[in-house]
Enzyme design. Structure first.
Site, PDB file in Angstrom:
ATOM      1  N   ASN A   1      33.532  18.796   1.291  1.00 48.60           N
ATOM      2  CA  ASN A   1      32.798  18.895   2.700  1.00 48.60           C
ATOM      3  C   ASN A   1      32.571  17.821   3.577  1.00 48.60           C
ATOM      4  O   ASN A   1      32.515  17.661   4.707  1.00 48.60           O
ATOM      5  CB  ASN A   1      31.653  19.734   2.480  1.00 48.60           C
ATOM      6  CG  ASN A   1      31.860  21.390   2.410  1.00 48.60           C
ATOM      7  OD1 ASN A   1      32.489  22.007   3.365  1.00 48.60           O
ATOM      8  ND2 ASN A   1      31.985  21.957   1.291  1.00 48.60           N
TER       9      ASN A   1
ATOM     10  N   ILE B   1      17.465  21.351  -6.340  1.00 51.38           N
ATOM     11  CA  ILE B   1      16.327  21.976  -5.340  1.00 51.38           C
ATOM     12  C   ILE B   1      15.426  20.970  -4.947  1.00 51.38           C
ATOM     13  O   ILE B   1      15.340  20.014  -5.522  1.00 51.38           O
ATOM     14  CB  ILE B   1      15.769  23.019  -6.545  1.00 51.38           C
ATOM     15  CG1 ILE B   1      16.770  24.045  -6.795  1.00 51.38           C
ATOM     16  CG2 ILE B   1      14.580  23.609  -5.681  1.00 51.38           C
ATOM     17  CD1 ILE B   1      16.395  25.239  -7.752  1.00 51.38           C
TER      18      ILE B   1
ATOM     19  N   HIS C   1      26.157  26.694   2.444  1.00 48.53           N
ATOM     20  CA  HIS C   1      25.986  27.750   1.295  1.00 48.53           C
ATOM     21  C   HIS C   1      27.255  28.691   1.420  1.00 48.53           C
ATOM     22  O   HIS C   1      27.457  29.127   2.289  1.00 48.53           O
ATOM     23  CB  HIS C   1      24.679  28.272   1.490  1.00 48.53           C
ATOM     24  CG  HIS C   1      24.477  29.361   0.311  1.00 48.53           C
ATOM     25  ND1 HIS C   1      24.170  29.105  -0.730  1.00 48.53           N
ATOM     26  CD2 HIS C   1      24.728  30.595   0.218  1.00 48.53           C
ATOM     27  CE1 HIS C   1      24.318  30.064  -1.556  1.00 48.53           C
ATOM     28  NE2 HIS C   1      24.452  31.109  -1.067  1.00 48.53           N
TER      29      HIS C   1
HETATM   30  C1  GAR Z   1      30.763  24.048  -1.657  1.00 47.85           C
HETATM   31  O1  GAR Z   1      31.308  25.192  -1.651  1.00 47.85           O
HETATM   32  C2  GAR Z   1      29.202  24.515  -1.081  1.00 47.85           C
HETATM   33  O2  GAR Z   1      29.202  25.314  -0.049  1.00 47.85           O
HETATM   34  C3  GAR Z   1      28.464  24.536  -2.500  1.00 47.85           C
HETATM   35  O3  GAR Z   1      29.196  23.601  -3.273  1.00 47.85           O
HETATM   36  C4  GAR Z   1      30.623  23.552  -3.071  1.00 47.85           C
HETATM   37  C5  GAR Z   1      30.704  21.818  -2.841  1.00 47.85           C
HETATM   38  O4  GAR Z   1      31.934  21.516  -2.699  1.00 47.85           O
HETATM   39  N1  GAR Z   1      27.040  24.259  -2.281  1.00 47.85           N
HETATM   40  C6  GAR Z   1      26.361  25.222  -2.910  1.00 47.85           C
HETATM   41  O5  GAR Z   1      26.518  25.893  -3.718  1.00 47.85           O
HETATM   42  C7  GAR Z   1      25.031  24.730  -2.514  1.00 47.85           C
HETATM   43  N2  GAR Z   1      24.117  25.587  -3.034  1.00 47.85           N
HETATM   44  P1  GAR Z   1      32.284  19.849  -2.275  1.00 47.85           P
HETATM   45  O6  GAR Z   1      31.526  19.002  -3.290  1.00 47.85           O
HETATM   46  O7  GAR Z   1      33.671  19.740  -2.370  1.00 47.85           O
HETATM   47  O8  GAR Z   1      31.903  19.785  -0.645  1.00 47.85           O
END
Ligand code: GAR
Length: 194
Positions: A14, A96, A113
């Site tokens: 992301n 958190i 999220h």
């Molecule tokens: C993503 O799916 C994000 O939505 C989730 O972790 C992943 C990170 O992926 N976030 C959560 O679960 C927050 N509670 P990335 O490191 O490839 O962006």
């Protein structure tokens, strides 16, 4: 130019999507903003090498040596505030946060999220959506408030759940859409006049 600081804990896909969007022609001029730094609580976060390759400032504040959440966050705040950010973006940042941290960045702290909030706050969102028999899943970008995975919604994107989906296949489908909705939400944050 307003600074954006992105916090990651893992792969950082992301974060990479936001950095790529921010490097498109005209983006920085239009929004008056740029990604200034990427900060991780894990030295082995895959996203750090992408950030370095992009020439972004990076920092690691490992939470493990600190005796408390507050002590960790005090160090994290120092690393973030060194860039005087107009916006702090949580992009898979898996810690958190205390109410004190959230208050410090009130109105300028976003999270993504992987569910259509207010459904499925917390962990294992995709497994829970499949188990509940949902036909759609998705992702939500929201302002961070003291209550975990609550706070005003900026943008959402929906994804179908297919009959033979597993937690992994659904997570992968949602993640591709996260890469669209998060840059879009960052843009709308600055359009709304940060
Ligand atoms: C993503 O799916 C994000 O939505 C989730 O972790 C992943 C990170 O992926 N976030 C959560 O679960 C927050 N509670 P990335 O490191 O490839 O962006």
């Amino acid at each position: 130019m307003k600074n954006i600081v992105i916090l990651i804990s893992g792969g950082g896909s992301n974060m990479a999507a936001i950095v790529r969007a921010s490097r498109q022609r005209g983006w920085a001029e239009r929004l008056g903003a740029r990604v200034a730094a990427v900060i991780s609580n894990r030295a082995d976060a895959g996203g750090l090498s992408f950030a370095r390759e992009q020439g972004l400032a990076t920092a690691v504040v490992d939470h493990k040596p600190f005796p408390s959440r507050e002590a960790f966050e005090a160090e994290l705040v120092k690393a973030i505030d060194a860039h005087q950010p107009a916006l702090v973006v949580l992009a898979g940042f898996m810690r958190i946060l205390t109410p004190g941290f959230v208050a410090h960045y009130e109105g300028r702290l976003l999270n993504i999220h992987p569910s259509l909030l207010p459904a499925f706050p917390g962990l294992h969102t995709h497994r829970r959506a499949i188990e509940a028999g949902c036909r759609v899943a998705g992702a939500t970008v929201h302002q961070v408030t003291a209550e975990l995975d609550h706070g005003p919604i900026l943008d959402q994107i929906a994804v179908p759940i297919l009959p033979d989906d597993t937690e992994e296949s659904l997570a992968a489908r949602v993640l591709t859409q996260e890469h669209l909705v998060y840059p879009r939400a960052v843009e709308s944050f600055f359009h709304q006049g940060a």
